[in-house]
Design a protein around this motif. Sequence first.
Motif, PDB file in Angstrom:
ATOM      1  N   MET A 171      54.172  72.463  23.311  1.00  0.00           N
ATOM      2  CA  MET A 171      54.647  73.000  24.559  1.00  0.00           C
ATOM      3  C   MET A 171      53.490  73.018  25.570  1.00  0.00           C
ATOM      4  SD  MET A 171      56.358  76.692  25.113  1.00  0.00           S
ATOM      5  CE  MET A 171      56.176  77.521  26.632  1.00  0.00           C
ATOM      6  N   VAL A 172      53.746  72.531  26.760  1.00  0.00           N
ATOM      7  CA  VAL A 172      52.742  72.480  27.819  1.00  0.00           C
ATOM      8  C   VAL A 172      52.923  73.688  28.730  1.00  0.00           C
ATOM      9  CG1 VAL A 172      51.897  71.175  29.810  1.00  0.00           C
ATOM     10  CG2 VAL A 172      52.658  69.969  27.749  1.00  0.00           C
ATOM     11  N   THR A 173      51.851  74.410  28.966  1.00  0.00           N
ATOM     12  CA  THR A 173      51.897  75.564  29.859  1.00  0.00           C
ATOM     13  C   THR A 173      51.308  75.162  31.196  1.00  0.00           C
ATOM     14  OG1 THR A 173      51.590  77.052  27.980  1.00  0.00           O
ATOM     15  CG2 THR A 173      51.155  77.942  30.175  1.00  0.00           C
ATOM     16  N   THR A 174      52.049  75.435  32.259  1.00  0.00           N
ATOM     17  CA  THR A 174      51.562  75.133  33.595  1.00  0.00           C
ATOM     18  C   THR A 174      50.711  76.291  34.084  1.00  0.00           C
ATOM     19  OG1 THR A 174      53.553  73.853  34.051  1.00  0.00           O
ATOM     20  CG2 THR A 174      52.248  74.545  35.944  1.00  0.00           C
ATOM     21  N   LEU A 175      49.516  75.973  34.516  1.00  0.00           N
ATOM     22  CA  LEU A 175      48.588  76.979  35.010  1.00  0.00           C
ATOM     23  C   LEU A 175      48.799  77.129  36.512  1.00  0.00           C
ATOM     24  CD1 LEU A 175      46.178  78.832  34.282  1.00  0.00           C
ATOM     25  CD2 LEU A 175      44.692  76.905  34.844  1.00  0.00           C
ATOM     26  N   THR A 176      49.184  78.311  36.930  1.00  0.00           N
ATOM     27  CA  THR A 176      49.321  78.584  38.352  1.00  0.00           C
ATOM     28  C   THR A 176      48.047  79.246  38.855  1.00  0.00           C
ATOM     29  OG1 THR A 176      50.224  80.798  38.040  1.00  0.00           O
ATOM     30  CG2 THR A 176      51.808  78.955  38.089  1.00  0.00           C
ATOM     31  N   LEU A 177      47.882  79.275  40.149  1.00  0.00           N
ATOM     32  CA  LEU A 177      46.704  79.925  40.715  1.00  0.00           C
ATOM     33  C   LEU A 177      46.665  81.392  40.319  1.00  0.00           C
ATOM     34  CD1 LEU A 177      44.184  79.828  42.459  1.00  0.00           C
ATOM     35  CD2 LEU A 177      45.634  80.219  44.454  1.00  0.00           C
ATOM     36  N   ASP A 178      47.814  82.061  40.369  1.00  0.00           N
ATOM     37  CA  ASP A 178      47.858  83.475  39.991  1.00  0.00           C
ATOM     38  C   ASP A 178      47.476  83.697  38.526  1.00  0.00           C
ATOM     39  OD1 ASP A 178      48.514  84.378  42.529  1.00  0.00           O
ATOM     40  OD2 ASP A 178      50.674  84.308  42.146  1.00  0.00           O
ATOM     41  N   SER A 179      47.963  82.832  37.649  1.00  0.00           N
ATOM     42  CA  SER A 179      47.621  83.009  36.239  1.00  0.00           C
ATOM     43  C   SER A 179      46.158  82.660  35.987  1.00  0.00           C
ATOM     44  CB  SER A 179      48.546  82.189  35.332  1.00  0.00           C
ATOM     45  OG  SER A 179      48.416  80.806  35.578  1.00  0.00           O
ATOM     46  N   PHE A 180      45.634  81.683  36.719  1.00  0.00           N
ATOM     47  CA  PHE A 180      44.221  81.344  36.599  1.00  0.00           C
ATOM     48  C   PHE A 180      43.360  82.526  37.040  1.00  0.00           C
ATOM     49  CE2 PHE A 180      40.324  79.904  38.669  1.00  0.00           C
ATOM     50  CZ  PHE A 180      39.692  79.297  37.607  1.00  0.00           C
ATOM     51  N   ILE A 181      43.696  83.122  38.178  1.00  0.00           N
ATOM     52  CA  ILE A 181      42.936  84.268  38.670  1.00  0.00           C
ATOM     53  C   ILE A 181      43.019  85.428  37.684  1.00  0.00           C
ATOM     54  CG2 ILE A 181      42.841  86.038  40.485  1.00  0.00           C
ATOM     55  CD1 ILE A 181      43.595  83.766  42.463  1.00  0.00           C
ATOM     56  N   ALA A 182      44.197  85.678  37.148  1.00  0.00           N
ATOM     57  CA  ALA A 182      44.351  86.757  36.168  1.00  0.00           C
ATOM     58  C   ALA A 182      43.454  86.507  34.956  1.00  0.00           C
ATOM     59  CB  ALA A 182      45.813  86.883  35.756  1.00  0.00           C
ATOM     60  N   GLU A 183      43.396  85.269  34.496  1.00  0.00           N
ATOM     61  CA  GLU A 183      42.526  84.932  33.368  1.00  0.00           C
ATOM     62  C   GLU A 183      41.059  85.087  33.756  1.00  0.00           C
ATOM     63  OE1 GLU A 183      43.077  83.959  30.089  1.00  0.00           O
ATOM     64  OE2 GLU A 183      45.131  84.594  30.479  1.00  0.00           O
ATOM     65  N   ALA A 184      40.699  84.597  34.947  1.00  0.00           N
ATOM     66  CA  ALA A 184      39.305  84.658  35.388  1.00  0.00           C
ATOM     67  C   ALA A 184      38.833  86.095  35.537  1.00  0.00           C
ATOM     68  CB  ALA A 184      39.142  83.904  36.707  1.00  0.00           C
ATOM     69  N   MET A 185      39.715  87.003  35.896  1.00  0.00           N
ATOM     70  CA  MET A 185      39.342  88.404  36.056  1.00  0.00           C
ATOM     71  C   MET A 185      38.975  89.052  34.726  1.00  0.00           C
ATOM     72  SD  MET A 185      39.212  88.844  39.218  1.00  0.00           S
ATOM     73  CE  MET A 185      38.997  90.597  39.334  1.00  0.00           C
ATOM     74  N   GLN A 186      39.300  88.395  33.628  1.00  0.00           N
ATOM     75  CA  GLN A 186      38.939  88.901  32.303  1.00  0.00           C
ATOM     76  C   GLN A 186      37.493  88.559  31.948  1.00  0.00           C
ATOM     77  OE1 GLN A 186      41.169  90.904  30.655  1.00  0.00           O
ATOM     78  NE2 GLN A 186      42.278  90.611  32.578  1.00  0.00           N
ATOM     79  N   PHE A 187      36.900  87.624  32.696  1.00  0.00           N
ATOM     80  CA  PHE A 187      35.504  87.254  32.460  1.00  0.00           C
ATOM     81  C   PHE A 187      34.593  88.407  32.841  1.00  0.00           C
ATOM     82  CE2 PHE A 187      36.532  82.561  33.651  1.00  0.00           C
ATOM     83  CZ  PHE A 187      37.164  82.381  32.444  1.00  0.00           C
TER      84      PHE A 187
END
Length: 79
Positions: free
Chosen positions: A1-17
């Motif tokens: 299954m391919v997951t599409t990365l949206t800007l919002d989901s990318f930012i949410a992930e990046a905020m975990q750094f």
Amino acid sequence: MVTTLTLDSFIAEAMQFGPDSRLELAERLVASVPADAEIESAQLDEVHWRMEEVNAGRMAVIDGEDALRQVRGAVLGRA
């Protein structure tokens, strides 16, 4: 299954750094944006003005490492 990365989901992930990783990400993103000739010209004008101010003794300079430490502290809310 391919997951599409949206800007919002990318930012949410990046905020975990951690803070240092977020700063590095921000620096790398800014560096990836092509230069705009008008902006670059304005930046050079600012650099020349600041050099004149320093040379005339109207503006103080600080060590580069101290400057970066102050900027990072301000960005991370530790200023």
